[in-house]
Design a protein around this motif. Structure first.
Motif, mmCIF file in Angstrom:
data_model
loop_
_atom_site.group_PDB
_atom_site.id
_atom_site.type_symbol
_atom_site.label_atom_id
_atom_site.label_comp_id
_atom_site.label_asym_id
_atom_site.label_seq_id
_atom_site.Cartn_x
_atom_site.Cartn_y
_atom_site.Cartn_z
ATOM 1 N N VAL A 71 0.788 -1.383 0.121
ATOM 2 C CA VAL A 71 0.148 -0.066 -0.140
ATOM 3 C C VAL A 71 0.818 1.041 -0.068
ATOM 4 N N VAL A 72 0.424 2.285 -0.755
ATOM 5 C CA VAL A 72 0.934 3.535 -0.676
ATOM 6 C C VAL A 72 -0.149 4.505 -0.069
ATOM 7 N N ASP A 73 0.288 5.275 0.922
ATOM 8 C CA ASP A 73 -0.606 6.252 1.471
ATOM 9 C C ASP A 73 0.140 7.872 1.273
ATOM 10 N N ALA A 74 -0.328 8.466 0.298
ATOM 11 C CA ALA A 74 0.119 9.590 -0.221
ATOM 12 C C ALA A 74 -0.681 10.775 0.433
ATOM 13 N N GLY A 75 -0.051 11.356 1.344
ATOM 14 C CA GLY A 75 -0.790 12.432 2.253
ATOM 15 C C GLY A 75 -1.348 11.636 3.629
ATOM 16 N N ALA A 76 -0.574 10.818 4.160
ATOM 17 C CA ALA A 76 -0.799 10.160 5.332
ATOM 18 C C ALA A 76 -1.359 10.783 6.264
ATOM 19 N N ASN A 77 -0.906 12.313 6.418
ATOM 20 C CA ASN A 77 -1.600 13.103 7.695
ATOM 21 C C ASN A 77 -1.295 12.368 9.160
ATOM 22 N N TYR A 78 -2.291 12.280 9.940
ATOM 23 C CA TYR A 78 -1.862 11.777 11.344
ATOM 24 C C TYR A 78 -1.999 10.167 11.470
#
Length: 298
Positions: A90-97
């Motif tokens: 998985v890639v979380d672009a803009g993972a934030n908190y």
């Protein structure tokens, strides 16, 4: 506040997206304050949410759903839970908190991986705290990087009067912000450096620069096994980067993506074929063929 929040939570995602398109950020914040749904009511503490994960909340209003209802974006969260499998990458672009980072990590497990990108220094610190709180370190790689078209540096704007979740590479036409110079990379180069030959799922929410993230992914989006994508289409922020949400739809269609879905409620998605209607969806769920339906149905 509880009653007001319950009313807001019952609004279908499609209607929320329509309201967001037709109203300004300032108006939505004013309405929240009038309803008593304010960041000022959020304590600074660690809470356990409905599914057992732990988060350090406060004082930013992005944490309000966790404080009031113990969940965040419940419709999209439920869909993601059904889409992912053990061992997925998985890639979380803009993972934030880290709501989706930690969610995905619990699902994919130690045989999978989650690459989480969050460029804002203070938000990145909170992301790392939540990865540790939820014992996700064995499969999560957190990077204080912005994703874009190429490698180099960029500037990210943290706005004085908005949630840190609204941080953007653009100043979004606003006047009051703090600027951070941060390293940037393209997804293609990053994955090659990690010797990752494919990803199964890409979540992309980067306050307007979503198209640049896709353009930087290279041929990974051209492949038959291209990732399922959950992406924000934001008519408010996209024009600040010189494009419209329909351009994201067209870019993905040119890469062979032919199945687009809106998230209507928990466990409910709706396939949309008209590109103009697809461009009104937020978030947009997309894939090649019937991969999403197969995963949702299994």
């Amino acid at each position: 506040m509880d009653l007001a929040w319950k009313m807001l939570e019952r609004v279908p995602p499609s209607l929320k997206a329509s309201v967001k398109r037709c109203t300004s950020t300032e108006l939505r914040l004013w309405l929240r304050d009038r309803l008593g749904v304010s960041d000022r009511s959020i304590p600074d503490k660690i809470v356990t949410v409905k599914d057992g994960r732990r988060f350090h909340i406060g004082p930013d209003y992005i944490y309000l759903p966790l404080f009031v209802s113990g969940e965040f974006e419940p419709a999209a969260t439920t869909v993601v839970k059904r889409l992912l499998r053990k061992g997925d990458h998985v890639v979380d672009a803009g993972a934030n908190y880290g709501w989706y980072t930690t969610l995905c990590a619990e699902i994919v497990g130690s045989k999978g991986s989650v690459y989480a990108f969050e460029p804002v220094p203070s938000t990145f610190d909170r992301l790392n705290e939540h990865i540790t709180l939820n014992s996700n370190s064995d499969c999560v790689v957190a990077e204080q990087l912005a994703l874009g078209i190429e490698q180099g540096e960029t500037y990210v704007h943290l706005f004085n009067d908005l949630s840190h979740s609204r941080s953007s590479i653009s100043n979004l036409g606003r006047n009051h912000f703090v600027v951070h110079c941060v390293p940037m990379t393209d997804l293609k180069s990053y994955l090659e450096s990690r010797r990752v030959d494919h990803i199964d799922f890409l979540k992309c929410d980067v306050e307007g620069s979503e198209l640049m993230v896709l353009q930087g992914a290279g041929e990974i989006l051209d492949r038959v096994n291209a990732p399922i994508i959950l992406i924000e289409l934001n008519e408010e922020t996209a024009p600040e980067f010189g494009y419209q949400p329909i351009d994201i739809v067209n870019y993905l269609r040119d890469r062979g993506y032919d199945s687009f879905y809106g998230i209507e409620a928990k466990n409910t998605i709706c396939r949309i074929k008209d590109p103009q209607k697809v461009a009104k969806l937020n978030p947009l769920l997309c894939c090649k063929g019937d991969r999403i339906e197969k995963r949702m149905g299994s």
